[in-house]
Structure formats: C-alpha cells, structure tokens
Design an enzyme around this catalytic site. Structure first.
Site, mmCIF file in Angstrom:
data_model
loop_
_atom_site.group_PDB
_atom_site.id
_atom_site.type_symbol
_atom_site.label_atom_id
_atom_site.label_comp_id
_atom_site.label_asym_id
_atom_site.label_seq_id
_atom_site.Cartn_x
_atom_site.Cartn_y
_atom_site.Cartn_z
ATOM 1 N N SER A 56 35.023 67.544 76.599
ATOM 2 C CA SER A 56 36.045 68.654 77.248
ATOM 3 C C SER A 56 37.346 67.996 77.073
ATOM 4 O O SER A 56 37.431 66.842 76.580
ATOM 5 C CB SER A 56 35.854 68.505 78.814
ATOM 6 O OG SER A 56 36.920 68.890 79.627
ATOM 7 N N TYR A 81 33.835 64.017 86.636
ATOM 8 C CA TYR A 81 33.701 64.863 85.269
ATOM 9 C C TYR A 81 34.659 64.100 84.148
ATOM 10 O O TYR A 81 33.870 63.835 83.075
ATOM 11 C CB TYR A 81 34.374 65.930 85.606
ATOM 12 C CG TYR A 81 34.608 67.247 84.630
ATOM 13 C CD1 TYR A 81 33.352 67.786 84.409
ATOM 14 C CD2 TYR A 81 35.651 67.180 83.822
ATOM 15 C CE1 TYR A 81 33.384 68.750 83.424
ATOM 16 C CE2 TYR A 81 35.817 68.364 82.789
ATOM 17 C CZ TYR A 81 34.430 68.863 82.598
ATOM 18 O OH TYR A 81 34.410 69.891 81.565
#
Length: 262
Positions: free
Chosen positions: A145, A158
C-alpha cells in the site's frame, strides 16, 4: 514477435490470487482470466466466492482464511491440483484494520491485522514457493500500500504490515533470484470504491469531521488529484507478470497518482 507483445502475460499462466473474490482481488483475477491465464482464487467470504463462480465459471475458487495455516495448506493443495502447478502468486488478501490513536487500539485488533495482512503472506509463500521454483515463468506479487512508504497516523497496525511487506519482497527477491522467481510489491494509493469510503468514514469519525471534508483532504494529498481504480492495479500486476518485466524484481511499485503524504 513484435516487441510490445511482451507487455502481455503469456497465455496459459497458472495464477493463484488470495482475497480474490471481491474488490481489487476480483479485478486482478478477471484481468488474468481475460488474458488467457488459468486462475484460482480464494476468499474468506463464501457468498463472494459463490458470486464469482457464477459470474466467471472459468475461474476456480475456494473458501479459505489465509490467517490460518491449516486453511492455507488446503488452499495451496487445492489450487495446485486445479491448475496443475503454479506460475504466479498474487498475495492480495488483507484487511483495513482499526482506526484510532495508538493508545486506543485494542490488542486483539492489532493481532488480527498482523495475522491477516502479514502472517498470511508467509503462510502462502512457504507452500507456494516450491511450486513456483518449478515454473519457467515464476512471479510473486505482494499487495502492499502507499501506507507501506509513508507514515499513516491513526492507522498504525495497517501501515506496519504494509511496510513489512516491502521488506519481505526485497529479501525474497534476493533469496529466490537464483531460482528465476521474481518478487515485487504493488503499492496502491486511494482506490475508489466502498472499501475506501469506509476508511474515509472511519478516519472522519476519529477526527470528528464530516465525510466530504475528509474525502477532500485525502484528494488534496494526491498530485493528480484523483483516486486510482481497481483496473489500474490489475494492469500493473499483469505487466509485472509479463515477459516485458523479466528483469524487474525486488521492487515496491506505487500506483497512486503520487500520494504526497497521508
């Protein structure tokens, strides 16, 4: 062969996509299927698996929880049997994890994010790599990401997993280079769709502001001023698994319109 034919993945590639029955994973699976690959996906959601099977009968699919080793063992065995081997692994499965200040994050939510986003990559790799070593066109793509190259306040579980994936890819590229297995990570930015809407809503709630205000703040951080699409991500992965990318390995490649900060 014309040079630019190398941009297309070779027909007949045997591809496993985790988390592949919905969202980005489903678009990746569909793109490989459209390119003539043999595709098998897994997903934790039985309804999503059933829907994908109904919409795309040519794509094999099964239910699996990639955060559980026994489930992953069954998954890889089933995929290898269905495909007759393996050429491409797309380690896509993951969750958004909790949103909140570090002192407010529940340890169970932290553990679940680590298990689903990071441990799962290892569980699949340990079983898939022996199959990939036998392939003449082996490629691994790990889904990271933009949070894997930038700090991401209030989303530390995350972001931590996505930074770890970059290190995993770099290390594996060195380890598996002698076997001809290429390993890369793709770093999506803000991907338009329901999942991103949920992330924006959660962040807005944490900061005590409205959804539209939060969305505008996200877009203002992108040089191109727009979100990317699931098809943008799928196109990059197809390229990385094509002959044109035969010398690309160990890289973390952003597809994000240049997110400047989070």
């Amino acid at each position: 062969m014309p040079t630019f034919d190398l941009l297309k993945p070779a027909p007949g590639l045997r591809v496993l996509v985790t988390g592949g029955a919905a969202g980005i994973g489903a678009r990746i699976a569909e793109a490989f299927d459209e390119a003539g690959a043999h595709v098998y996906v897994c997903d934790v959601d039985p309804a999503a698996v059933a829907a994908l099977r109904a919409a795309h009968p040519s794509i094999g699919a099964g239910v699996a929880n990639v955060a559980e080793r026994e489930s992953v063992d069954r998954l890889v065995d089933d995929a290898a049997a269905a495909l007759g081997g393996l050429d491409v692994l797309v380690n896509n499965a993951g969750i958004a994890g909790p949103t909140g200040s570090i002192e407010d994050i529940e340890p169970d939510d932290w553990d679940r994010t680590i298990s689903t986003n990071l441990n799962s990559q290892f569980y699949v790799l340990r079983r898939a790599v022996p199959l990939l070593k036998a392939s003449p066109a082996a490629s691994i793509v790990a889904m990271s990401s933009v949070a894997g190259r930038l700090g991401y306040p209030f989303r530390t579980p995350y972001a931590s997993t996505k930074w770890a994936i970059a290190g995993l890819v770099k290390s594996l590229a060195i380890e598996l280079g002698k076997d001809g297995v290429r390993v890369n990570a793709v770093l999506p930015g803000l991907v338009a769709g329901p999942r991103m809407d949920r992330v924006i809503a959660a962040r807005a709630q944490a900061l005590g502001i409205g959804f539209e205000e939060m969305k505008a703040a996200y877009l203002a951080k992108i040089s191109l001023g727009r979100m990317v699409t699931e098809s943008d991500i799928a196109a990059m992965i197809l390229f990385l698994c094509s002959p044109a990318a035969r010398n690309i390995t160990g890289q973390s490649i952003s597809v994000d319109g240049n997110v400047e900060h989070l």
